[in-house]
Design a protein around this motif. Structure first.
Motif, PDB file in Angstrom:
ATOM      1  N   VAL A   1      -7.274   0.437  17.670  1.00 51.29           N
ATOM      2  CA  VAL A   1      -6.283   0.324  16.614  1.00 51.29           C
ATOM      3  C   VAL A   1      -7.029   0.193  15.281  1.00 51.29           C
ATOM      4  O   VAL A   1      -8.255   0.206  15.251  1.00 51.29           O
ATOM      5  CB  VAL A   1      -5.358  -0.894  16.859  1.00 51.29           C
ATOM      6  CG1 VAL A   1      -4.497  -0.644  18.094  1.00 51.29           C
ATOM      7  CG2 VAL A   1      -6.178  -2.160  17.059  1.00 51.29           C
TER       8      VAL A   1
ATOM      9  N   VAL B   1      -1.992  -2.592   4.958  1.00 53.07           N
ATOM     10  CA  VAL B   1      -3.424  -2.827   5.144  1.00 53.07           C
ATOM     11  C   VAL B   1      -4.232  -2.266   3.973  1.00 53.07           C
ATOM     12  O   VAL B   1      -5.348  -2.713   3.707  1.00 53.07           O
ATOM     13  CB  VAL B   1      -3.907  -2.227   6.491  1.00 53.07           C
ATOM     14  CG1 VAL B   1      -3.867  -0.700   6.459  1.00 53.07           C
ATOM     15  CG2 VAL B   1      -5.307  -2.698   6.842  1.00 53.07           C
TER      16      VAL B   1
ATOM     17  N   GLY C   1      -7.719  -2.197  13.336  1.00 57.87           N
ATOM     18  CA  GLY C   1      -8.685  -3.295  13.247  1.00 57.87           C
ATOM     19  C   GLY C   1      -9.907  -3.130  14.130  1.00 57.87           C
ATOM     20  O   GLY C   1     -10.933  -3.780  13.907  1.00 57.87           O
ATOM     21  N   THR C   2      -9.832  -2.263  15.129  1.00 57.37           N
ATOM     22  CA  THR C   2     -10.989  -2.021  16.000  1.00 57.37           C
ATOM     23  C   THR C   2     -12.168  -1.525  15.169  1.00 57.37           C
ATOM     24  O   THR C   2     -13.339  -1.757  15.515  1.00 57.37           O
ATOM     25  CB  THR C   2     -10.651  -0.973  17.077  1.00 57.37           C
ATOM     26  OG1 THR C   2      -9.400  -1.284  17.674  1.00 57.37           O
ATOM     27  CG2 THR C   2     -11.722  -0.918  18.155  1.00 57.37           C
TER      28      THR C   2
ATOM     29  N   THR D   1       2.319   1.232  23.398  1.00 58.44           N
ATOM     30  CA  THR D   1       2.367  -0.225  23.408  1.00 58.44           C
ATOM     31  C   THR D   1       3.823  -0.704  23.423  1.00 58.44           C
ATOM     32  O   THR D   1       4.745   0.028  23.076  1.00 58.44           O
ATOM     33  CB  THR D   1       1.635  -0.805  22.192  1.00 58.44           C
ATOM     34  OG1 THR D   1       2.175  -0.241  20.999  1.00 58.44           O
ATOM     35  CG2 THR D   1       0.149  -0.493  22.270  1.00 58.44           C
TER      36      THR D   1
ATOM     37  N   ARG E   1      -4.056  -2.888   1.025  1.00 56.08           N
ATOM     38  CA  ARG E   1      -4.418  -3.897   0.017  1.00 56.08           C
ATOM     39  C   ARG E   1      -5.837  -4.423   0.266  1.00 56.08           C
ATOM     40  O   ARG E   1      -6.541  -4.780  -0.683  1.00 56.08           O
ATOM     41  CB  ARG E   1      -3.408  -5.043  -0.009  1.00 56.08           C
ATOM     42  CG  ARG E   1      -3.355  -5.893   1.249  1.00 56.08           C
ATOM     43  CD  ARG E   1      -2.384  -7.076   1.096  1.00 56.08           C
ATOM     44  NE  ARG E   1      -2.469  -7.947   2.265  1.00 56.08           N
ATOM     45  CZ  ARG E   1      -1.583  -7.960   3.264  1.00 56.08           C
ATOM     46  NH1 ARG E   1      -0.523  -7.183   3.215  1.00 56.08           N
ATOM     47  NH2 ARG E   1      -1.747  -8.766   4.286  1.00 56.08           N
ATOM     48  N   VAL E   2      -6.233  -4.443   1.555  1.00 62.75           N
ATOM     49  CA  VAL E   2      -7.600  -4.851   1.899  1.00 62.75           C
ATOM     50  C   VAL E   2      -8.583  -3.814   1.361  1.00 62.75           C
ATOM     51  O   VAL E   2      -9.629  -4.144   0.803  1.00 62.75           O
ATOM     52  CB  VAL E   2      -7.741  -4.976   3.433  1.00 62.75           C
ATOM     53  CG1 VAL E   2      -9.191  -5.160   3.844  1.00 62.75           C
ATOM     54  CG2 VAL E   2      -6.883  -6.128   3.949  1.00 62.75           C
TER      55      VAL E   2
ATOM     56  N   LYS F   1     -13.199  -2.594  12.407  1.00 62.71           N
ATOM     57  CA  LYS F   1     -13.958  -3.672  11.731  1.00 62.71           C
ATOM     58  C   LYS F   1     -15.255  -3.965  12.457  1.00 62.71           C
ATOM     59  O   LYS F   1     -16.336  -3.967  11.878  1.00 62.71           O
ATOM     60  CB  LYS F   1     -13.134  -4.971  11.694  1.00 62.71           C
ATOM     61  CG  LYS F   1     -12.217  -5.091  10.525  1.00 62.71           C
ATOM     62  CD  LYS F   1     -11.715  -6.516  10.263  1.00 62.71           C
ATOM     63  CE  LYS F   1     -11.503  -7.389  11.460  1.00 62.71           C
ATOM     64  NZ  LYS F   1     -10.914  -8.692  11.083  1.00 62.71           N
ATOM     65  N   GLN F   2     -15.146  -4.221  13.757  1.00 65.50           N
ATOM     66  CA  GLN F   2     -16.339  -4.541  14.543  1.00 65.50           C
ATOM     67  C   GLN F   2     -17.242  -3.334  14.665  1.00 65.50           C
ATOM     68  O   GLN F   2     -18.463  -3.452  14.695  1.00 65.50           O
ATOM     69  CB  GLN F   2     -15.936  -4.963  15.941  1.00 65.50           C
ATOM     70  CG  GLN F   2     -15.982  -6.459  16.159  1.00 65.50           C
ATOM     71  CD  GLN F   2     -15.793  -6.782  17.608  1.00 65.50           C
ATOM     72  OE1 GLN F   2     -14.738  -6.492  18.173  1.00 65.50           O
ATOM     73  NE2 GLN F   2     -16.793  -7.351  18.209  1.00 65.50           N
TER      74      GLN F   2
ATOM     75  N   TYR G   1     -14.133  -0.266   6.058  1.00 64.68           N
ATOM     76  CA  TYR G   1     -14.788  -1.438   6.649  1.00 64.68           C
ATOM     77  C   TYR G   1     -16.308  -1.301   6.524  1.00 64.68           C
ATOM     78  O   TYR G   1     -17.016  -2.284   6.278  1.00 64.68           O
ATOM     79  CB  TYR G   1     -14.360  -1.637   8.106  1.00 64.68           C
ATOM     80  CG  TYR G   1     -12.911  -2.078   8.244  1.00 64.68           C
ATOM     81  CD1 TYR G   1     -12.017  -1.340   9.022  1.00 64.68           C
ATOM     82  CD2 TYR G   1     -12.438  -3.213   7.591  1.00 64.68           C
ATOM     83  CE1 TYR G   1     -10.677  -1.725   9.127  1.00 64.68           C
ATOM     84  CE2 TYR G   1     -11.106  -3.602   7.705  1.00 64.68           C
ATOM     85  CZ  TYR G   1     -10.231  -2.853   8.470  1.00 64.68           C
ATOM     86  OH  TYR G   1      -8.917  -3.237   8.577  1.00 64.68           O
TER      87      TYR G   1
ATOM     88  N   LYS H   1       5.204  -1.290   7.078  1.00 61.96           N
ATOM     89  CA  LYS H   1       4.456  -2.535   6.912  1.00 61.96           C
ATOM     90  C   LYS H   1       2.991  -2.375   7.278  1.00 61.96           C
ATOM     91  O   LYS H   1       2.128  -3.017   6.690  1.00 61.96           O
ATOM     92  CB  LYS H   1       5.105  -3.634   7.749  1.00 61.96           C
ATOM     93  CG  LYS H   1       4.900  -4.997   7.151  1.00 61.96           C
ATOM     94  CD  LYS H   1       5.793  -6.039   7.780  1.00 61.96           C
ATOM     95  CE  LYS H   1       5.379  -7.414   7.278  1.00 61.96           C
ATOM     96  NZ  LYS H   1       5.679  -8.470   8.231  1.00 61.96           N
ATOM     97  N   ILE H   2       2.705  -1.533   8.251  1.00 62.26           N
ATOM     98  CA  ILE H   2       1.316  -1.344   8.658  1.00 62.26           C
ATOM     99  C   ILE H   2       0.507  -0.785   7.500  1.00 62.26           C
ATOM    100  O   ILE H   2      -0.674  -1.087   7.348  1.00 62.26           O
ATOM    101  CB  ILE H   2       1.245  -0.428   9.894  1.00 62.26           C
ATOM    102  CG1 ILE H   2       1.950  -1.108  11.053  1.00 62.26           C
ATOM    103  CG2 ILE H   2      -0.194  -0.103  10.245  1.00 62.26           C
ATOM    104  CD1 ILE H   2       1.724  -0.457  12.394  1.00 62.26           C
TER     105      ILE H   2
ATOM    106  N   PRO I   1       5.668  -2.853  21.617  1.00 56.93           N
ATOM    107  CA  PRO I   1       6.560  -2.798  20.446  1.00 56.93           C
ATOM    108  C   PRO I   1       7.147  -1.402  20.228  1.00 56.93           C
ATOM    109  O   PRO I   1       8.327  -1.273  19.897  1.00 56.93           O
ATOM    110  CB  PRO I   1       5.657  -3.210  19.276  1.00 56.93           C
ATOM    111  CG  PRO I   1       4.557  -3.992  19.905  1.00 56.93           C
ATOM    112  CD  PRO I   1       4.349  -3.385  21.258  1.00 56.93           C
TER     113      PRO I   1
END
Lengths: 88, 451
Positions: free
Chosen positions: B366, B53, B368-369, B198, B55-56, B371-372, B14, B49-50, B200
């Motif tokens: 997680v 990511v 995505g955290t 979590t 591919r990004v 990114k910021q 990121y 599946k996780i 899930p």
């Protein structure tokens, strides 16, 4: 499987989910033209990787894994998919 | 201007993406020939599946101006100072690789391990291929209430046939197929309200083919303090806790289906000592029973937990601790030992030197955290660029930098080299219905990268 943004998002569009989605599959973005006019945000089921980040960040628990979507909100799965089909 | 990012996991990627978007040429380094950090080495094999990511990250790596240098360890092969001489900005995204210790008697020795070793082992991390975990035991105890603890519990009870179609490393597939673990006890120091796993992952425990979740109803009873805390969670429309308690109560109420394996969730238990037999093998875990203490002023601060005085021993042959992680001091960077992080101010260590990801803010959040987190750090880089503080190091010629690197590390792995490794692994897995069969030795990775 994929996550679905359901009823609690309507009229709220907090957007925390967009910031934490690791694959940027939640739209529209705040800078998009249609952000102001959509009633909720949507997850692209083709891109979602089931990571749960959106659910954790959402202040109103709007996203659900599609197999955990409450019955009364079952239609939201198609609504999320349709948003991306329309955008093309 | 050139920037270096050290660490090609999610946080590094990121940051590389943000730097590239801001006009920097970016060189992304990783100690391993294979990129992706914990996405490759941490995410459980039954969560494939996780991993999509990546591919990004692949898109970022293929941008013009972005280069990958794998198999280069800063500190061993090149120094931070040498990077600072060649890049306008160096962003460290090296994570928190060290596991927290329990600090209890008997903790060191065979059969008592950090979960990170077990996870690295089943995920084929080159540094963890030769562990010998005692799997011919009936019960394992996992200490910790996060998703890593549940990952480890699942990996110990998943059927060999289920694991056979995953990217679990071959040496682990073989060992786990021969394992005799029947019960995994997952211990939390605190109560169900404080658990970090979590929903899930909690739900997955009821979808295991040969194992069932076990929760004691009495451990879900709330005293007045817990009831008040629960009421606060119920009043929060964004809280995951009410659903968590609903799932746990359902598990407690459900009669056993007579499964051959069990994942037992126990709360309010702190490990006190690892007990060993005469041969030094783990024979049990002594635990203290805790209780919740009402916080003064009613609900203001975080709940506290104290021992009741009661203790019990859980007979077991394997203890895995999943209680958090710490960063390692990096040569030349200020370190905060109390937090296990590199000292920084919103990502800036000093003009020209930055951190992002877990080494900056601790092992939380997680994928995505990051990114910021990266956006915040790169904002510091841009401030320093605008203020003329990045100097002229970043004007060094790209080809010259690569020549210097290849002299140091002749077998440095490029993105094309990683693609060759990736293709080899996927082709090896395909006839067996597996996403890939991982290479687990660095030398073999380097060979594949150039063939």
């Amino acid at each position: 499987m994929a996550y679905v943004i359901a009823e609690p998002c309507i009229g709220r569009k907090d957007g925390s989910c967009v910031e934490v989605c690791p694959v940027d599959c939640i739209q529209p973005l705040k800078e998009d033209a249609d952000w102001a006019t959509v009633e909720q945000l949507y997850i692209d089921p083709a891109e979602c990787i089931d990571c749960n980040a959106c659910t954790e960040s959402c202040p109103v628990n709007a996203p659900f894994p599609d197999d955990q979507l409450p019955e009364r909100w079952a239609a939201f799965a198609q609504r999320n998919a349709d948003f991306f089909a329309a955008r093309g | 201007m050139r920037a270096a990012v050290v660490g090609a996991g999610p946080s590094g990627f990121y940051a590389a993406g943000e730097l590239s978007a801001a006009g920097f040429a970016v060189d992304l380094y990783d100690a391993l020939p294979t990129p992706f950090g914990l996405v490759r080495a941490g995410v459980a094999p039954d969560h494939p599946k996780i991993k999509a990511v990546t591919r990004v990250y692949d898109k970022i790596a293929r941008r013009p101006g972005v280069r990958f240098f794998g198999g280069v360890e800063v500190g061993r092969d090149v120094t931070g100072a040498e990077l600072a001489e060649r890049y306008a900005a160096v962003v460290y995204a090296v994570g928190t690789p060290d596991a927290n210790a329990l600090g209890i008697p008997g903790e060191d020795g065979p059969g008592s391990h950090a979960a990170t070793e077990f996870v690295g082992w089943y995920n084929g991390h080159p540094a963890h291929t030769s562990h010998d975990f005692p799997l011919a035991v009936e019960r394992a105890v996992v200490i910790g209430n996060g998703n890593v603890a549940l990952d480890v519990a699942r990996m110990l009870v998943l059927e060999p046939e289920e694991l056979a179609s995953t990217d679990t490393a071959d040496h682990a597939l073989d060992a786990l197929a021969r394992a005799q673990v029947r019960e995994v006890v997952v211990l939390g120091r605190r109560g169900p309200l404080e658990a970090a796993f979590t929903n899930p992952e909690l739900l997955e425990l009821s979808a295991l083919t040969r194992a069932e979740p076990v929760v004691a109803a009495e451990e879900l009873e709330f005293d007045a303090a817990a009831a008040a805390a629960f009421a606060a969670e119920q009043a929060d429309p964004g809280s995951a806790v009410p659903r968590r308690i609903e799932i746990l109560r359902e598990y407690a109420a459900r009669p056993s289906r007579g499964a051959s394996h069990r994942v037992v969730l126990r709360f309010l238990r702190s490990p006190v000592a690892v007990e060993r037999d005469a041969d030094g093998a783990v024979s049990g875990l002594r635990v203290a029973v805790n209780r919740r203490v009402a916080s003064a002023g009613g609900g203001g601060g975080a709940a506290r937990f104290e021992p009741t005085g009661a203790e019990e021993t859980i007979p077991c042959g394997l203890v895995l601790r999943a209680i958090g992680y710490r960063g390692r001091p990096l040569d030349g960077l200020p370190f905060e030992p109390a937090r296990g992080l590199v000292a920084n101010d919103a990502g800036r260590v000093a003009p020209g030197t930055y951190v992002t990801g877990w080494v900056k803010r601790g092992p939380s959040g997680v994928i995505g955290t990051n990114k910021q987190c990266a956006a915040e750090t790169v904002a510091r880089v841009l401030e320093d660029r605008a203020a003329g503080l990045l100097g002229e190091a970043g004007d060094a010629d790209a080809a010259a930098v690569e020549r210097w690197l290849r002299e140091r590390v002749p077998a440095v792995v490029s993105w094309d080299g990683w693609s060759a490794i990736d293709l080899h692994e996927r082709a090896a897995g395909e006839p067996h219905g597996r996403p890939r069969i991982k290479l687990v030795e660095v030398e073999e990775m380097r060979r594949r990268a150039v063939s």
